[in-house]
Design a protein around this motif. Structure first.
Motif, PDB file in Angstrom:
ATOM      1  N   CYS A  44      76.293   7.063   9.691  1.00 56.63           N
ATOM      2  CA  CYS A  44      75.129   7.230   9.386  1.00 56.63           C
ATOM      3  C   CYS A  44      74.244   5.832   9.824  1.00 56.63           C
ATOM      4  O   CYS A  44      73.760   5.276   8.726  1.00 56.63           O
ATOM      5  CB  CYS A  44      74.948   7.478   7.777  1.00 56.63           C
ATOM      6  N   VAL A  45      74.516   5.514  10.884  1.00 55.85           N
ATOM      7  CA  VAL A  45      73.975   4.161  11.445  1.00 55.85           C
ATOM      8  C   VAL A  45      72.506   4.316  12.106  1.00 55.85           C
ATOM      9  O   VAL A  45      72.261   5.440  12.702  1.00 55.85           O
ATOM     10  CB  VAL A  45      74.977   3.462  12.295  1.00 55.85           C
ATOM     11  N   PRO A  46      71.731   3.415  12.372  1.00 61.27           N
ATOM     12  CA  PRO A  46      70.506   3.683  12.862  1.00 61.27           C
ATOM     13  C   PRO A  46      70.498   3.816  14.032  1.00 61.27           C
ATOM     14  O   PRO A  46      71.229   3.512  15.084  1.00 61.27           O
ATOM     15  CB  PRO A  46      69.766   2.375  12.441  1.00 61.27           C
ATOM     16  N   THR A  47      69.638   4.909  14.772  1.00 60.68           N
ATOM     17  CA  THR A  47      69.656   5.095  16.307  1.00 60.68           C
ATOM     18  C   THR A  47      68.066   4.797  16.680  1.00 60.68           C
ATOM     19  O   THR A  47      67.309   5.849  16.990  1.00 60.68           O
ATOM     20  CB  THR A  47      70.065   6.268  16.456  1.00 60.68           C
ATOM     21  N   PRO A  48      67.434   3.627  16.775  1.00 57.78           N
ATOM     22  CA  PRO A  48      66.282   3.210  16.687  1.00 57.78           C
ATOM     23  C   PRO A  48      65.790   3.798  18.097  1.00 57.78           C
ATOM     24  O   PRO A  48      66.686   3.866  18.958  1.00 57.78           O
ATOM     25  CB  PRO A  48      66.013   1.873  16.655  1.00 57.78           C
ATOM     26  N   THR A  49      64.596   3.649  18.581  1.00 52.84           N
ATOM     27  CA  THR A  49      64.141   3.904  20.102  1.00 52.84           C
ATOM     28  C   THR A  49      63.996   2.791  20.622  1.00 52.84           C
ATOM     29  O   THR A  49      63.962   1.416  20.339  1.00 52.84           O
ATOM     30  CB  THR A  49      62.699   4.410  19.753  1.00 52.84           C
ATOM     31  N   GLY A  50      64.762   2.895  21.847  1.00 54.88           N
ATOM     32  CA  GLY A  50      64.899   2.058  22.757  1.00 54.88           C
ATOM     33  C   GLY A  50      63.566   1.780  23.569  1.00 54.88           C
ATOM     34  O   GLY A  50      62.537   2.325  23.615  1.00 54.88           O
ATOM     35  N   ALA A  51      63.790   0.644  24.480  1.00 60.03           N
ATOM     36  CA  ALA A  51      62.662   0.231  25.338  1.00 60.03           C
ATOM     37  C   ALA A  51      62.153   1.515  26.510  1.00 60.03           C
ATOM     38  O   ALA A  51      61.048   1.538  26.519  1.00 60.03           O
ATOM     39  CB  ALA A  51      62.620  -0.850  26.300  1.00 60.03           C
ATOM     40  N   ASP A  52      63.109   2.476  26.912  1.00 58.30           N
ATOM     41  CA  ASP A  52      62.720   3.448  27.745  1.00 58.30           C
ATOM     42  C   ASP A  52      62.347   4.539  26.732  1.00 58.30           C
ATOM     43  O   ASP A  52      62.003   5.697  27.360  1.00 58.30           O
ATOM     44  CB  ASP A  52      63.839   3.634  28.393  1.00 58.30           C
ATOM     45  N   GLY A  53      62.368   4.725  25.639  1.00 57.04           N
ATOM     46  CA  GLY A  53      61.782   5.824  24.580  1.00 57.04           C
ATOM     47  C   GLY A  53      63.202   6.504  24.279  1.00 57.04           C
ATOM     48  O   GLY A  53      63.104   7.396  23.324  1.00 57.04           O
ATOM     49  N   ALA A  54      64.269   6.504  24.794  1.00 56.48           N
ATOM     50  CA  ALA A  54      65.528   6.907  24.430  1.00 56.48           C
ATOM     51  C   ALA A  54      66.202   6.492  23.191  1.00 56.48           C
ATOM     52  O   ALA A  54      65.701   5.307  22.776  1.00 56.48           O
ATOM     53  CB  ALA A  54      66.480   6.926  25.601  1.00 56.48           C
ATOM     54  N   ALA A  55      66.885   7.134  22.397  1.00 58.41           N
ATOM     55  CA  ALA A  55      67.689   6.644  21.331  1.00 58.41           C
ATOM     56  C   ALA A  55      68.494   5.648  21.513  1.00 58.41           C
ATOM     57  O   ALA A  55      69.456   5.673  22.564  1.00 58.41           O
ATOM     58  CB  ALA A  55      68.336   7.798  20.619  1.00 58.41           C
ATOM     59  N   ASP A  56      68.584   4.653  20.982  1.00 55.41           N
ATOM     60  CA  ASP A  56      69.502   3.654  21.148  1.00 55.41           C
ATOM     61  C   ASP A  56      70.467   3.693  20.396  1.00 55.41           C
ATOM     62  O   ASP A  56      71.043   3.752  19.205  1.00 55.41           O
ATOM     63  CB  ASP A  56      68.924   1.979  20.604  1.00 55.41           C
ATOM     64  N   LEU A  57      72.031   3.818  20.917  1.00 57.35           N
ATOM     65  CA  LEU A  57      73.335   4.293  20.341  1.00 57.35           C
ATOM     66  C   LEU A  57      74.318   3.128  20.115  1.00 57.35           C
ATOM     67  O   LEU A  57      75.387   3.402  20.149  1.00 57.35           O
ATOM     68  CB  LEU A  57      73.775   5.463  21.116  1.00 57.35           C
TER      69      LEU A  57
END
Length: 428
Positions: free
Chosen positions: A84-97
């Motif tokens: 249950c960790v964060p998956t914020p938006t990356g610079a390219d719009g994709a989820a940061d995993l």
């Protein structure tokens, strides 16, 4: 009773841990922030989420719920690990995993044979299949189990869910998926067991559809204003169609929060990676950006030049029932108003600190004092019950822009206000 490890004590992780403890499981919840772990171990919950502090206290006192620093105990010696960790938006719009992969690297050598690793974090389609490869453990199941928690209703959504979706990844996935469904026994929810990629897409598809519905009704409200229709009557007529329903048909200043902005961008990115054109989703995002500017236009038309005007904002969180300011449409509107030189004061029942250009005051009455205009930006029910004659005596100019169609029109107009609402002709 199962032994469950939850990695991450944020909004999703904490709710997951506390609710599984309520369902009778033994839960250890891990986080990397010492202060948070210490506070939660004392059953002190900082987030405003109805019912969650009581549930955490119940679990801690009953010794079914523990909080630990670092992931070791949440990975080893448990039957299930919920990521249950964060998956914020990356610079390219994709989820940061990055955080997801970090947990999986730890889990590779820590989880015991037969354990099931459950991706609760919102991740792009195909992630669980790829994670199974990163984990490299044929004796460990991997499944996707997306969360559908509404802020302000998270406890009820977990304990009385509309559905439980579990997606299987890898050769042992289906058996693992059925074991995960068994954890929710007692909730009475229908279960959907599918492939992990389909399960991951269910979460994105659901949130993006709701965002589309909100963008649609906001554009419809603008059309109503131009042609002289009433958005409330229009949506009432629409909602009686079973195929449409009444949910998410209220116009507003835009949509925000921790999910919709992130998930719409992530799904659009996933579609682009798959070479699928998705103009409807792109328009949904663009319409939401337009909505904040449209609200500012309405304020300018009602108040006049904004430079130097003192404006009182009622509501700052992205919706009522939460203290979450992430991607709040109220703050998006505030930023645009400040760019035009407006002086901003605000009140929100769950916000006690200044927010960017908004000086936060202790009450709606203080916000109204000497205001050139009032804006309702969050649908807190208490705003509908304010003392309108008293506020009329406090403001400099009796102008209200109600972006939530919340206020009682008759009472507000009787107090002498000029009232502007989305999708209706102004009342005076």
């Amino acid at each position: 009773m199962a032994r469950i490890g939850v990695v991450g004590a944020g909004y999703v992780g904490l709710t997951t841990a506390a609710c599984f403890a309520r369902l009778g499981h033994e839960v250890v919840c891990a986080d990397v922030e010492p202060a948070k772990v210490a506070a939660l171990s004392r059953a002190e919950v900082g987030a405003h989420e109805p019912g969650l502090p009581e549930l955490v206290g119940e679990g801690v006192r009953g010794k079914r719920l523990r909080f630990v620093l670092g992931n070791d105990e949440a990975l080893s010696g448990v039957d299930f690990v919920f990521v249950c960790v964060p998956t914020p938006t990356g610079a390219d719009g994709a989820a940061d995993l990055v955080a997801v992969h970090a947990v999986l690297r730890e889990a590779r050598d820590a989880v015991r044979p037969g354990c099931v690793v459950v991706l609760k974090s919102t991740v792009p389609p195909g992630t669980a299949e790829r994670v199974a490869g990163v984990l490299g453990r044929e004796d460990v199941g991997v499944v996707s189990n997306p969360e559908f928690l509404r802020e302000g209703h998270a406890v009820d959504d977990f304990l009385r869910p509309q559905r439980v979706v579990v997606g299987a990844a890898g050769p042992s996935g289906e058996e693992a998926a059925r074991r995960v469904v068994g954890l929710y026994e007692g909730t009475g929810a229908p279960a959907v067991i599918t492939g992990s990629t389909s399960a991951e897409l269910v979460k994105y598809a659901s949130n993006c559809f709701l965002a589309m519905k909100l963008s649609y009704v906001n554009s419809l409200a603008e059309l109503c204003e131009r042609v002289g229709a009433d958005i409330s009557d229009v949506t009432e007529g629409m909602s009686l169609d079973d195929r449409i329903g009444a949910a998410f048909l209220e116009p507003g200043p835009g949509w925000g929060g921790s999910c919709f902005p992130k998930d719409t961008r992530a799904l659009l990115s996933a579609a682009e990676d798959a070479r699928v054109d998705f103009p409807l989703l792109r328009a949904t995002i663009g319409t939401n950006g337009h909505q904040a500017r449209r609200v500012v236009d309405l304020v300018r038309s009602a108040v006049g030049p904004l430079r130097g005007a003192r404006l009182g904002l009622l509501g700052l969180t992205f919706k009522a029932g939460t203290d979450d300011l992430r991607d709040s449409p109220a703050l998006a509107v505030a930023a645009l108003l400040a760019e035009e030189g407006a002086r901003l004061v605000g009140y929100d029942p769950c916000v006690g600190r200044d927010c960017g250009p908004v000086r936060v005051l202790a009450s709606a009455e203080e916000v109204a004092r000497d205001a050139d205009g009032l804006l309702v930006l969050t649908e807190w029910p208490e705003f509908a019950e304010l003392d309108w004659p008293a506020l009329a005596g406090a403001v400099r100019r009796r102008v209200i822009v109600d972006t939530r169609t919340l206020l009682p029109v008759d009472k507000v107009v009787e107090a002498g206000f000029h009232l502007v609402t989305l999708g209706r002709r102004a009342a005076a």
